[in-house]
Motif scaffolding. Structure first.
Motif, PDB file in Angstrom:
ATOM      1  N   SER A 107       0.813  -1.228   0.000  1.00 38.65           N
ATOM      2  CA  SER A 107       0.000   0.000   0.000  1.00 38.65           C
ATOM      3  C   SER A 107       0.845   1.276   0.000  1.00 38.65           C
ATOM      4  CB  SER A 107      -0.936   0.016   1.214  1.00 38.65           C
ATOM      5  OG  SER A 107      -0.198   0.087   2.416  1.00 38.65           O
ATOM      6  N   VAL A 108       2.126   1.173   0.356  1.00 37.12           N
ATOM      7  CA  VAL A 108       2.923   2.384   0.538  1.00 37.12           C
ATOM      8  C   VAL A 108       3.004   3.227  -0.748  1.00 37.12           C
ATOM      9  CG1 VAL A 108       5.123   1.115   0.176  1.00 37.12           C
ATOM     10  CG2 VAL A 108       5.141   3.325   1.338  1.00 37.12           C
ATOM     11  N   ALA A 109       2.608   4.487  -0.629  1.00 30.71           N
ATOM     12  CA  ALA A 109       2.733   5.476  -1.704  1.00 30.71           C
ATOM     13  C   ALA A 109       2.091   5.052  -3.023  1.00 30.71           C
ATOM     14  CB  ALA A 109       4.210   5.815  -1.931  1.00 30.71           C
ATOM     15  N   VAL A 130       7.101 -14.560   9.975  1.00 30.75           N
ATOM     16  CA  VAL A 130       8.384 -14.451  10.679  1.00 30.75           C
ATOM     17  C   VAL A 130       9.454 -14.208   9.632  1.00 30.75           C
ATOM     18  CG1 VAL A 130      10.022 -15.598  12.178  1.00 30.75           C
ATOM     19  CG2 VAL A 130       7.612 -16.069  12.404  1.00 30.75           C
ATOM     20  N   GLU A 131      10.039 -13.012   9.676  1.00 26.12           N
ATOM     21  CA  GLU A 131      10.947 -12.608   8.594  1.00 26.12           C
ATOM     22  C   GLU A 131      12.403 -12.596   9.083  1.00 26.12           C
ATOM     23  OE1 GLU A 131       9.781  -9.618   5.350  1.00 26.12           O
ATOM     24  OE2 GLU A 131      10.977  -8.487   6.795  1.00 26.12           O
ATOM     25  N   ASN A 132      13.256 -13.224   8.320  1.00 20.93           N
ATOM     26  CA  ASN A 132      14.685 -13.265   8.660  1.00 20.93           C
ATOM     27  C   ASN A 132      15.381 -12.024   8.099  1.00 20.93           C
ATOM     28  OD1 ASN A 132      17.372 -13.748   8.964  1.00 20.93           O
ATOM     29  ND2 ASN A 132      17.380 -15.748   7.932  1.00 20.93           N
ATOM     30  N   GLY A 134      14.651 -15.193   2.149  1.00 21.60           N
ATOM     31  CA  GLY A 134      15.612 -16.154   1.605  1.00 21.60           C
ATOM     32  C   GLY A 134      15.001 -17.459   1.123  1.00 21.60           C
ATOM     33  N   ILE A 135      13.692 -17.483   0.930  1.00 26.15           N
ATOM     34  CA  ILE A 135      13.058 -18.729   0.458  1.00 26.15           C
ATOM     35  C   ILE A 135      12.923 -18.638  -1.060  1.00 26.15           C
ATOM     36  CG2 ILE A 135      10.948 -20.132   0.587  1.00 26.15           C
ATOM     37  CD1 ILE A 135      10.695 -18.820   3.487  1.00 26.15           C
ATOM     38  N   TRP A 136      13.443 -19.640  -1.759  1.00 19.62           N
ATOM     39  CA  TRP A 136      13.506 -19.539  -3.217  1.00 19.62           C
ATOM     40  C   TRP A 136      12.906 -20.746  -3.923  1.00 19.62           C
ATOM     41  CZ3 TRP A 136      14.618 -15.480  -6.204  1.00 19.62           C
ATOM     42  CH2 TRP A 136      14.796 -15.713  -7.575  1.00 19.62           C
ATOM     43  N   THR A 146      15.890  -5.597  -2.718  1.00 20.05           N
ATOM     44  CA  THR A 146      15.967  -7.014  -3.092  1.00 20.05           C
ATOM     45  C   THR A 146      16.258  -7.861  -1.869  1.00 20.05           C
ATOM     46  OG1 THR A 146      17.107  -8.668  -4.434  1.00 20.05           O
ATOM     47  CG2 THR A 146      18.477  -6.895  -3.587  1.00 20.05           C
ATOM     48  N   GLY A 147      15.918  -9.138  -1.940  1.00 19.02           N
ATOM     49  CA  GLY A 147      16.363 -10.089  -0.927  1.00 19.02           C
ATOM     50  C   GLY A 147      17.743 -10.612  -1.312  1.00 19.02           C
ATOM     51  N   SER A 148      18.348 -11.391  -0.394  1.00 19.67           N
ATOM     52  CA  SER A 148      19.713 -11.876  -0.649  1.00 19.67           C
ATOM     53  C   SER A 148      19.769 -12.866  -1.812  1.00 19.67           C
ATOM     54  CB  SER A 148      20.267 -12.538   0.616  1.00 19.67           C
ATOM     55  OG  SER A 148      19.436 -13.632   0.958  1.00 19.67           O
TER      56      SER A 148
HETATM   57  C1  LIG Z   1      11.431  -4.891  -3.896  1.00 16.56           C
HETATM   58  C2  LIG Z   1      10.943  -5.217  -2.510  1.00 16.56           C
HETATM   59  C3  LIG Z   1      10.065  -4.348  -1.874  1.00 16.56           C
HETATM   60  C4  LIG Z   1       9.577  -4.659  -0.597  1.00 16.56           C
HETATM   61  N1  LIG Z   1       8.643  -3.830  -0.029  1.00 16.56           N
HETATM   62  C5  LIG Z   1       8.062  -4.166   1.153  1.00 16.56           C
HETATM   63  C6  LIG Z   1       6.988  -3.380   1.691  1.00 16.56           C
HETATM   64  O1  LIG Z   1       6.538  -2.415   1.095  1.00 16.56           O
HETATM   65  N2  LIG Z   1       6.491  -3.758   2.897  1.00 16.56           N
HETATM   66  C7  LIG Z   1       6.956  -4.870   3.590  1.00 16.56           C
HETATM   67  O2  LIG Z   1       6.467  -5.165   4.683  1.00 16.56           O
HETATM   68  N3  LIG Z   1       7.939  -5.645   3.073  1.00 16.56           N
HETATM   69  C8  LIG Z   1       8.485  -5.333   1.877  1.00 16.56           C
HETATM   70  N4  LIG Z   1       9.440  -6.155   1.313  1.00 16.56           N
HETATM   71  C9  LIG Z   1       9.758  -7.447   2.008  1.00 16.56           C
HETATM   72  C10 LIG Z   1       8.976  -8.621   1.389  1.00 16.56           C
HETATM   73  O3  LIG Z   1       7.599  -8.457   1.505  1.00 16.56           O
HETATM   74  C11 LIG Z   1       9.359 -10.011   1.940  1.00 16.56           C
HETATM   75  O4  LIG Z   1       8.854 -10.247   3.214  1.00 16.56           O
HETATM   76  C12 LIG Z   1      10.822 -10.344   1.949  1.00 16.56           C
HETATM   77  O5  LIG Z   1      11.504  -9.737   0.907  1.00 16.56           O
HETATM   78  C13 LIG Z   1      10.957 -11.865   1.881  1.00 16.56           C
HETATM   79  O6  LIG Z   1      12.218 -12.277   1.484  1.00 16.56           O
HETATM   80  P1  LIG Z   1      12.560 -12.728  -0.017  1.00 16.56           P
HETATM   81  O7  LIG Z   1      12.504 -11.505  -0.832  1.00 16.56           O
HETATM   82  O8  LIG Z   1      13.932 -13.319   0.141  1.00 16.56           O
HETATM   83  O9  LIG Z   1      11.543 -13.749  -0.453  1.00 16.56           O
HETATM   84  C14 LIG Z   1       9.980  -5.859   0.058  1.00 16.56           C
HETATM   85  C15 LIG Z   1      10.896  -6.714  -0.589  1.00 16.56           C
HETATM   86  C16 LIG Z   1      11.366  -6.413  -1.847  1.00 16.56           C
HETATM   87  C17 LIG Z   1      12.318  -7.368  -2.530  1.00 16.56           C
END
Ligand SMILES: Cc1cc2nc3c(=O)[nH]c(=O)nc-3n(C[C@H](O)[C@H](O)[C@H](O)COP(=O)(O)O)c2cc1C
Length: 368
Positions: free
Chosen positions: A52-54, A170-172, A219-221, A337-339
């Motif tokens: 929802s942001v912006a 639960v986010e790493n 990190g889940i792929w 990005t994620g890792s």
């Molecule tokens: C491009 C990008 C934008 C993201 N924006 C948000 C966001 O607006 N709000 C939020 O809670 N998490 C955000 N995240 C985190 C993701 O929702 C997610 O929980 C996290 O990236 C999971 O890891 P993964 O990318 O390794 O699958 C974002 C991640 C990415 C890659």
């Protein structure tokens, strides 16, 4: 509707909603996951999430600075409607970050506009149930990085609002994309690894008598990662980076191209004006930021409750940088990005991703 993906994975229950595939597509702002991506994931049986942001910035409702908050509400309403239309009967969620100025307005608008799920992190969503109390079917999922934070939310919600979360993401912070729920110096701490936190969470939930599903994120792929999370006690997973390189992802094609042909060293940590670290691609913009060079500092949206750029004249304008990234501008854009960035190989369809993750067919290598 397309033919349903045949899966051997168990469905994911989130309050009144049952997702056939136990996969939540993580919300990605600004406009990386909007109606198109969320609708495509929900149509295939997963949970599609609109960030929802912006959202209003690229909408017809935004013409000048003072339109920002009203435009966000109207754009969110429109995106939910579009996603629901694309996925009849599918589950559409909205990501509402606590750190943004219009967190309450976005959560209220999401619930009023028919969101099935609200997922909320970047801070503890302690008042979220109050914003959605007239919409009891809307499932509420806080994002946490520790069992301690989850326990605090359960106790507060139960005591103040008389309800409990319908799930925890639960986010790493060692692997996830975007803003991270840990300080920069804490990153890399093995205590955040999901194999450790998920069993901790399961133990405390059991101890306190709560039956709340835990969803693993960061990190889940691939299917192997999903199976590891389910074995650790998760009921499902949230994945974001894997969905960037899809045709349906709402970003400009050049945003997606930035995810291809990258190595692990292209992923860096950036200090966001929100006072949190963020994981991002080392683009031109990031190099300039690191070198103390010229970056956009003018606050035009007042998007964050606490903002180092607006309040201390430090860091950079994050609304500008994320909006530019979504438009594919590597000179001025911040590409979260994620890792797992380096594992993106090609731009494919959401269905192909979900079939690879959930389908019952074995990859050719496993059949040999
Ligand atoms: C491009 C990008 C934008 C993201 N924006 C948000 C966001 O607006 N709000 C939020 O809670 N998490 C955000 N995240 C985190 C993701 O929702 C997610 O929980 C996290 O990236 C999971 O890891 P993964 O990318 O390794 O699958 C974002 C991640 C990415 C890659």
């Amino acid at each position: 509707m397309p033919e349903a993906i045949v899966t051997d994975l168990s469905p994911l229950r989130l309050g009144k909603h049952l997702a056939r595939l136990p996969i939540i597509q993580g919300g990605m702002g600004i406009r990386i996951s909007a109606a198109r991506l969320a609708g495509a994931v929900a149509r295939e049986g997963g949970v599609g999430v609109i960030a929802s942001v912006a959202l209003g910035l690229a909408s017809p409702y935004y013409k000048k600075k003072s339109d920002y908050f009203a435009a966000n509400k109207l754009a969110l309403r429109d995106e939910i409607e579009k996603a629901k239309k694309a996925a009849p009967g599918g589950i559409i969620g909205v990501n509402c970050m606590v750190a943004i100025t219009d967190h309450e307005a976005m959560a209220r608008t999401a619930a009023e506009s028919g969101a099935d799920v609200i997922i909320s992190g970047a801070g503890l969503p302690l008042n979220l149930p109050a914003y959605t109390k007239d919409h009891p079917d809307c499932a509420l999922l806080p994002i946490v990085s520790t069992a301690k934070a989850a326990r605090l939310i359960c106790r507060r919600w139960d005591h103040v609002h008389g309800r409990l979360p319908d799930g925890f993401v639960v986010e790493n912070p060692n692997t996830a994309g975007g803003h991270l729920g840990a300080k920069r110096i804490e990153l890399g701490n093995p205590a955040y690894e999901l194999e450790q936190v998920i069993p901790d969470m399961a133990a405390f939930l059991k101890e306190d008598g709560y039956d709340i599903p835990v969803i693993a994120a960061g990190g889940i792929w691939d299917r192997g990662d999903i199976d590891r999370m389910l074995d650790a006690g998760a009921s499902g997973v949230q994945m974001a980076t894997r969905f960037v390189c899809t045709h349906e992802c709402d970003a400009d094609d050049n945003f997606k191209q930035q995810f291809l042909n990258r190595g692990p060293r292209d992923v860096v940590i950036v200090d966001s004006p929100a006072g949190l670290p963020g994981r991002a691609i080392a683009t031109e913009f990031v190099h300039r930021l690191d070198a103390g060079g010229d970056v956009e500092m003018q606050c035009f949206a007042n998007c964050l409750r606490k903002c180092l750029c607006r309040d201390e004249k430090e860091t950079f304008c994050i609304a500008f940088a994320l909006d530019r990234a979504q438009r594919g501008d590597t000179d001025h854009g911040l590409f979260f990005t994620g890792s797992n960035l380096y594992r993106s190989e090609a731009i494919v369809s959401v269905r192909e991703v979900l079939e690879a993750l959930c389908g019952t067919h074995k990859p050719a290598s496993a059949l040999a």
